[in-house]
Design an enzyme around this catalytic site. Structure first.
Site, PDB file in Angstrom:
ATOM      1  N   ASP A 119       0.828  -1.200   0.000  1.00  0.00           N
ATOM      2  CA  ASP A 119       0.000   0.000   0.000  1.00  0.00           C
ATOM      3  C   ASP A 119       0.865   1.253   0.000  1.00  0.00           C
ATOM      4  OD1 ASP A 119      -2.137   1.717   0.101  1.00  0.00           O
ATOM      5  OD2 ASP A 119      -2.573   1.397   2.213  1.00  0.00           O
ATOM      6  N   ASP A 325      -1.666   6.506  -6.525  1.00  0.00           N
ATOM      7  CA  ASP A 325      -1.946   5.484  -5.514  1.00  0.00           C
ATOM      8  C   ASP A 325      -2.144   4.139  -6.195  1.00  0.00           C
ATOM      9  OD1 ASP A 325      -2.642   3.991  -3.331  1.00  0.00           O
ATOM     10  OD2 ASP A 325      -4.564   4.980  -2.989  1.00  0.00           O
TER      11      ASP A 325
END
Length: 457
Positions: A119, A325
């Site tokens: 992440d 992201d």
């Protein structure tokens, strides 16, 4: 453990890859990662909870997954319920492996493997630790469950506690004594999702790509001993831990650089089949595109500035910030960027815009009909010009969805209420470099093949 379960577990390790060398010289290392729904993973793990890849229901589910993982900030104000599919009575809820990308890492002595979610939107690396009912195995297609490890500082000879007096303890103010073990609590964007525990140190086992020695590295890192997980973590969103790649000092890239293991930079390469590679120490190449990273928020992210959007050769000057992201499936834009890209695409599209029916429940707003006998597809090319002038050509800005009597294709961009996010669909076909020393984001077209090793090393 049954023989089938043991076989499935070994095969899972082989497919997802233990830490292995990269190809950029001394001081770099990395490992393969896999999209949860890549073909090799689907051969091992049950995927009954998600519709068939590429179907209308699949895209609806992945958008819903984005909104759950990344929080209500991506959702429309009236979006309060799980998405409903074509038949009106099936819903997708976040079950096991809710994050997008996973990899195996080995930690401690003796070494234990952990299937962690990657992440770039969070910082702390944490593992389930000294807890009960905190890890749920994953069912394989044959029925048995693949069980995951739980970390314990007491069983690793290289483990040590991080005291409250340490400069690594940012929450020392919550300590009753400097000698106590440093506590941590991380609250994620997903409603009610958190990890709580204490900080420990242990070795993360890596291998450099030194052609002469293939030198192993035992990197001392700080991570969270996660004793309590809440929210989506209880449902297996990150079943065996979360590998933080963010910009804070506690993230894995920051620690590796501080310990002089490698430079403060890493890359992620995304193939269209869901297989990729992360490489620590990779600073990219001289011919890559680059743009400054502007961590303007109080919580720094890989935030960049876009100055132009070009669709089909029609260029619109519009400067706005967006977060790169890798943990978000699709690209989310708010107005005026969303209106600019979508309406320009619509004006230039050669095919008839699809008239949405009440039963369609389309996940994207701008979709176009393809006839059953249509053999070619032409759509407007999408280009993003970053601050500094370099362009990112979006390789695949559309999603093709099968429909009764034919198919449709959609511009795979979703309207956001607030934050702009460049998601993984705009990164596919690129090696994305997160250079935290120069504070630039780099990109170069790549099929990632030269970065990937055989599944069995």
């Amino acid at each position: 453990m049954s023989e089938f379960t043991r076989y499935s577990r070994v095969l899972l390790l082989m497919v997802l890859g233990l830490s292995a060398g990269a190809c950029y010289g001394f001081g770099t290392f990395g490992f393969e990662f896999h999209h949860r729904y890549s073909d090799p993973v689907k051969q091992i793990l049950a995927v009954d909870e998600l519709p068939a890849k590429g179907s209308l229901e699949y895209y609806s589910a992945m958008i819903h997954r984005d909104k759950i993982i990344k929080g209500r900030r991506l959702a429309a104000e009236n979006d309060q319920t799980p998405v409903t599919f074509l038949d009106g009575n099936a819903t997708y809820r976040l079950n096991s492996l809710g994050y997008l990308h996973y990899a195996n890492v080995t930690v401690g002595t003796p070494a234990l493997w952990f299937l962690v979610a990657l992440d770039t939107g969070s910082d702390l690396f944490w593992l389930p630790c000294d807890c009960s009912s905190c890890v749920h195995g994953i069912r394989s297609p044959g029925g048995p469950t693949i069980e995951f490890n739980i970390y314990s500082p007491n069983t690793s000879s290289t483990s040590s506690k991080v005291p409250c007096s340490s400069d690594k303890c940012e929450q020392h103010r919550k300590c009753s004594s400097p000698t106590n073990t440093c506590p941590y609590q991380v609250i994620y964007l997903s409603n009610g999702t958190s990890s709580i525990g204490v900080l420990v140190e242990d070795v993360l086992r890596l291998t450099t790509d030194d052609d002469k020695t293939n030198k192993p590295v035992e990197a001392k890192i700080t991570f969270g001993c996660g004793k309590i997980q809440t929210g989506s973590f209880l449902n297996g969103a990150a079943p065996n831990g979360l590998f933080g790649l963010g910009m804070d000092n506690i993230s894995v890239p920051s620690i590796l650089a501080k310990e002089n293991v490698t430079s403060n930079s890493f890359s992620m390469c995304f193939r269209s089949d869901g297989i990729g590679r992360i490489t620590f120490g990779d600073k990219g190449s001289s011919d890559q595109g680059e743009t400054p990273i502007n961590p303007r928020q109080s919580r720094p992210t890989y935030n960049i500035s876009i100055t132009q959007i070009s669709v089909g050769g029609k260029t619109g000057d519009l400067e706005f910030d967006a977060v790169f992201d890798s943990g978000t499936s699709f690209t989310y834009l708010n107005d005026p960027a969303y209106t600019l890209i979508s309406e320009t695409f619509n004006n230039l599209a050669l095919d008839k815009r699809h008239t949405s029916k009440s039963t369609d429940d389309l996940p994207f707003e701008y979709c176009y009909d393809l006839s059953a006998n249509q053999t070619s597809l032409k759509y407007p090319v999408v280009n993003l010009t970053m601050k500094g002038g370099d362009q990112l050509l979006v390789n695949d800005p559309i999603a093709v969805l099968p429909m009764q009597g034919g198919a449709i294709y959609c511009l795979a961009v979703v309207k956001s209420d607030s934050v702009n996010i460049i998601g993984q669909n705009f990164m596919t076909g690129y090696r994305i470099v997160f250079d935290r020393e120069k504070m630039v984001l780099g990109w170069k077209a790549s099929d990632c093949k030269q970065l990937l090793f055989n599944l069995v090393h």
